[in-house]
Design a protein around this motif. Sequence first.
Motif, short mmCIF file in Angstrom:
data_model
loop_
_atom_site.label_atom_id
_atom_site.label_comp_id
_atom_site.label_asym_id
_atom_site.label_seq_id
_atom_site.Cartn_x
_atom_site.Cartn_y
_atom_site.Cartn_z
N ILE A 29 0.82 -1.22 0.00
CA ILE A 29 0.00 0.00 0.00
C ILE A 29 0.85 1.26 0.00
CG2 ILE A 29 -1.94 -1.17 1.10
CD1 ILE A 29 -1.12 0.26 3.73
N GLN A 57 2.11 -2.71 4.25
CA GLN A 57 0.87 -3.42 4.00
C GLN A 57 -0.19 -2.97 5.00
OE1 GLN A 57 1.83 -7.59 4.27
NE2 GLN A 57 3.24 -7.50 2.55
N THR A 58 -1.45 -3.17 4.63
CA THR A 58 -2.54 -2.86 5.54
C THR A 58 -2.32 -3.63 6.85
OG1 THR A 58 -4.08 -2.50 3.73
CG2 THR A 58 -5.04 -2.99 5.87
N TYR A 93 -6.75 0.28 4.05
CA TYR A 93 -6.34 1.02 2.87
C TYR A 93 -6.77 0.26 1.62
CZ TYR A 93 -3.39 3.69 -0.33
OH TYR A 93 -2.93 4.49 -1.34
N GLU A 94 -7.49 0.95 0.77
CA GLU A 94 -7.90 0.41 -0.52
C GLU A 94 -7.73 1.54 -1.52
OE1 GLU A 94 -11.96 -0.86 -0.12
OE2 GLU A 94 -11.50 -2.02 1.68
#
Length: 151
Positions: A29, A57-58, A93-94
């Motif tokens: 991310i 990373q998330t 998070y996207e």
Amino acid sequence: MTIRRSVLSWYLAAAFAVGLAASAEAADIGQVKVAKGQVSIERGNEIMPATAGTRLQTGDVLKTGADGSVGVTMTDNSLLSAGPNSILSLDRYEFDATTSQGLFDASLSKGSLAVISGRIAKQSPEAMKVRTPSSILGVRGTEFVVSANDD
């Protein structure tokens, strides 16, 4: 016929490996751009040093020591900078690079954080939130600084 099967098996294995690499990249991310002093990343039960280039990373939790600071660039081009004695969790998070749609939820449980928002907040300001022990900040502008004290 066995040579064809061997070649086919090799191609399938290579395609599978490429698919695994692509899915591993999809989990990234952002990345650490700068780390000074004591900076670590907690990922699950693992603690690793945060150095320039480390992929995030998330769910990762960034921690800085008394002499530490870290600068992060997210995939939507948001810039995060955490100061000394900070604990920042990248909760959710996207990001869709095609539409710039996404979500960005982070928690600052201690320390300081400066943010220049990226494409997610520019597309949908309500899609970026930073939580502290005493409040939830909904991002409406492009730059902000927040601090969370121990007390």
